[in-house]
Design a protein around this motif. Structure first.
Motif, PDB file in Angstrom:
ATOM      1  N   SER A  34       0.828  -1.356  -0.025  1.00 16.05           N
ATOM      2  CA  SER A  34       0.139   0.027   0.107  1.00 16.05           C
ATOM      3  C   SER A  34       0.952   1.181   0.056  1.00 16.05           C
ATOM      4  O   SER A  34       2.140   1.200   0.469  1.00 16.05           O
ATOM      5  CB  SER A  34      -0.701   0.004   1.131  1.00 16.05           C
ATOM      6  OG  SER A  34      -0.285   0.512   2.397  1.00 16.05           O
ATOM      7  N   VAL A  35       0.305   2.340  -0.319  1.00 20.79           N
ATOM      8  CA  VAL A  35       0.753   3.673  -0.380  1.00 20.79           C
ATOM      9  C   VAL A  35      -0.048   4.709   0.379  1.00 20.79           C
ATOM     10  O   VAL A  35      -1.300   4.601   0.380  1.00 20.79           O
ATOM     11  CB  VAL A  35       1.172   4.110  -1.917  1.00 20.79           C
ATOM     12  CG1 VAL A  35       1.656   5.495  -1.893  1.00 20.79           C
ATOM     13  CG2 VAL A  35       1.988   3.100  -2.607  1.00 20.79           C
ATOM     14  N   GLN A  36       0.778   5.584   1.206  1.00 18.41           N
ATOM     15  CA  GLN A  36       0.177   6.607   1.668  1.00 18.41           C
ATOM     16  C   GLN A  36       0.762   8.038   1.203  1.00 18.41           C
ATOM     17  O   GLN A  36       1.776   8.118   1.298  1.00 18.41           O
ATOM     18  CB  GLN A  36      -0.189   6.788   3.295  1.00 18.41           C
ATOM     19  CG  GLN A  36      -0.778   7.885   3.955  1.00 18.41           C
ATOM     20  CD  GLN A  36      -0.169   8.871   4.564  1.00 18.41           C
ATOM     21  OE1 GLN A  36       1.322   8.651   4.899  1.00 18.41           O
ATOM     22  NE2 GLN A  36      -0.904   9.762   5.526  1.00 18.41           N
ATOM     23  N   ILE A  62      -3.231   4.140 -10.329  1.00 15.34           N
ATOM     24  CA  ILE A  62      -2.679   3.275  -9.041  1.00 15.34           C
ATOM     25  C   ILE A  62      -2.626   1.885  -9.289  1.00 15.34           C
ATOM     26  O   ILE A  62      -3.767   1.417 -10.004  1.00 15.34           O
ATOM     27  CB  ILE A  62      -3.270   3.828  -7.822  1.00 15.34           C
ATOM     28  CG1 ILE A  62      -4.791   3.628  -7.927  1.00 15.34           C
ATOM     29  CG2 ILE A  62      -2.973   5.317  -7.229  1.00 15.34           C
ATOM     30  CD1 ILE A  62      -5.279   3.269  -6.302  1.00 15.34           C
ATOM     31  N   THR A  66      -4.091   2.969  -2.279  1.00 17.13           N
ATOM     32  CA  THR A  66      -3.442   4.198  -2.004  1.00 17.13           C
ATOM     33  C   THR A  66      -4.392   5.143  -1.177  1.00 17.13           C
ATOM     34  O   THR A  66      -5.612   5.455  -1.976  1.00 17.13           O
ATOM     35  CB  THR A  66      -2.906   4.736  -3.385  1.00 17.13           C
ATOM     36  OG1 THR A  66      -2.196   3.827  -3.847  1.00 17.13           O
ATOM     37  CG2 THR A  66      -2.220   6.103  -3.187  1.00 17.13           C
ATOM     38  N   VAL A 103      -6.741   7.207  -6.779  1.00 16.75           N
ATOM     39  CA  VAL A 103      -6.527   7.300  -5.318  1.00 16.75           C
ATOM     40  C   VAL A 103      -7.646   7.583  -4.658  1.00 16.75           C
ATOM     41  O   VAL A 103      -8.697   8.167  -4.925  1.00 16.75           O
ATOM     42  CB  VAL A 103      -5.642   8.416  -5.034  1.00 16.75           C
ATOM     43  CG1 VAL A 103      -5.252   8.319  -3.719  1.00 16.75           C
ATOM     44  CG2 VAL A 103      -4.407   8.096  -6.037  1.00 16.75           C
ATOM     45  N   THR A 151       6.016   8.723  -3.234  1.00 22.23           N
ATOM     46  CA  THR A 151       4.748   8.164  -2.640  1.00 22.23           C
ATOM     47  C   THR A 151       3.817   8.030  -4.153  1.00 22.23           C
ATOM     48  O   THR A 151       3.431   6.881  -4.342  1.00 22.23           O
ATOM     49  CB  THR A 151       4.207   8.814  -1.646  1.00 22.23           C
ATOM     50  OG1 THR A 151       3.780  10.233  -2.131  1.00 22.23           O
ATOM     51  CG2 THR A 151       4.644   8.478  -0.406  1.00 22.23           C
ATOM     52  N   ALA A 155       2.799   4.535  -5.930  1.00 26.81           N
ATOM     53  CA  ALA A 155       1.325   4.240  -6.272  1.00 26.81           C
ATOM     54  C   ALA A 155       1.186   3.711  -7.552  1.00 26.81           C
ATOM     55  O   ALA A 155       0.445   3.024  -8.136  1.00 26.81           O
ATOM     56  CB  ALA A 155       0.487   5.476  -5.705  1.00 26.81           C
TER      57      ALA A 155
END
Ligand code: F3S
Length: 380
Positions: A34-36, A62, A66, A103, A151, A155
């Motif tokens: 996962s991505v933040q 993505i 995310t 996103v 980031t 993503a």
């Protein structure tokens, strides 16, 4: 990807990741779960950032789950927070660009409360420092403290270069911080983060002498320790899940150290604005705040930072109504640091040690550092 066979946004993303990997000596790219994404507030991005997002959104989509860091305003209720309409227009363009990339445009620094919660050992690419530290330390996931562009790059590719905190050898404690002080609420865990972060100077502590810590305590410590100079990972003996070697160096944290840190984070008695929910509140915190505000009427501007999905649950449980009936404002998607508040208020009271640091640094606030209960007393 680097040759542009997957489109321009992926090509640019791979250029960013390859450059990072080369600088830090990564041997390979690894998949992330996962991505933040950090760098969401228009107050931080400006027009140059918005333009970059527009380019990436032309053909970028993505590849993994995310979510977004807080934006510069509540995306629905920005007028109630007194946000300028031109700022709101630009902030909406930022969010629309992320929407085009598919996103999840929930803006929060506590993504682990709203379904972006990695498992122990997962590799992730997160950007916001408190969330990165919580993920590494409390959840046992593995991430570097990524910048905004990296980031987005992760993503859009689902990858990150393998270096830094992705490698177990770089996650070991360097010194023991033995706590001989009473640390039993989120504010005091924030003060502990201040003290230990300053001792750590980028090194990783193994904290001993803490018998118990709630999720909210660990959230506060995660935000504070990395802000005041620690690495984005810590260990607490008997509480956090990562294994670490036991270092030889030992430093004692005394009651006096904590009291001095608290003192240093207070430099006024004149409160204008109160912010709770840094990092964004859990449901449990909203419940406690609603109990404290029940039947009361606030006399000062009081904002409570929270992720929108948590507020929705609080709406159903009746907490939001109690809070809003008091005159306090639930500030979804944003906070006192990323909102454009410079010059609007001169002082802030908060229970967040991180909130004190950036409230001073970014918005020139004078600060009052108190427990949640005391902050609410100041508000009413
Ligand atoms: Fe979150 Fe803003 Fe605090 S992003 S950690 S509420 S400074």
């Amino acid at each position: 990807m680097l040759e542009g066979k997957h489109g321009n946004a992926v090509k640019k993303s791979m250029e960013i990741l390859a450059a990072l990997g080369n600088i830090f000596g990564a041997e390979k790219l690894i998949p992330v779960k996962s991505v933040q994404i950090s760098g969401v507030s228009y107050d931080n991005l400006g027009d140059a950032g918005l333009e970059f997002l527009g380019i990436m959104a032309e053909d970028g989509k993505i590849k993994v789950k995310t979510t977004l860091n807080p934006a510069g305003m509540d995306m629905e209720n920005w007028k109630a927070l007194g946000i300028d309409p031109e700022f709101a227009r630009k902030q909406k363009l930022v969010i629309e660009a992320f929407e085009r990339m598919e996103v999840e445009t929930t803006c929060t620094c506590t993504p682990y409360f709203i379904g972006n919660k990695p498992e122990f050992g997962d590799h992730i690419a997160w950007g916001e420092s408190s969330a990165v530290t919580y993920a590494n330390s409390v959840l046992g996931a593995k991430t570097n403290r990524e910048g905004g562009p990296s980031t987005i790059a992760s993503a859009l590719t689902g990858l990150t270069p393998e270096y830094g905190f992705h490698l177990d050898k770089n996650r070991q404690a360097h010194f023991i911080a033995d706590v001989k002080a009473r640390i039993d609420n989120p504010m005091l865990f924030g003060a502990l983060g201040n003290v230990v972060g300053k001792i750590a100077k980028g090194r990783i502590p193994l904290i001993t002498g803490i018998e118990k810590a709630t999720t909210e305590d660990l959230k506060a410590l995660s935000a504070s320790i990395v802000t005041y100079g620690g690495a984005p990972i810590f260990h607490i003996e008997g509480i956090t899940p990562n294994k670490t070697e036991t270092p030889e160096e030992k430093v004692t944290v005394t009651q006096e150290d904590i009291e001095n840190a608290v003192k240093e984070m207070n430099d006024t008695d004149d409160v204008e604005f109160i912010f709770l929910g840094c990092p964004h509140c859990s449901l449990e915190e909203l419940k406690k705040i609603s109990e404290l505000l029940d039947g009361k009427s606030v006399k000062k501007e009081l904002w409570i930072g929270v992720a929108r999905p948590i507020k929705k649950i609080a709406d159903e449980k009746g907490y939001s109504k109690v809070i809003e009936d008091s005159g306090a404002k639930l500030a979804c998607d944003t906070c006192h640091v990323v909102a454009p508040l410079k010059g609007r208020f001169h002082s802030i009271a908060t229970d967040s040690a991180k909130g004190i640091f950036y409230g001073r640094g970014k918005n020139n606030f004078k600060t009052i550092f108190r427990t949640r209960e005391e902050c609410i007393k100041l508000a009413v």
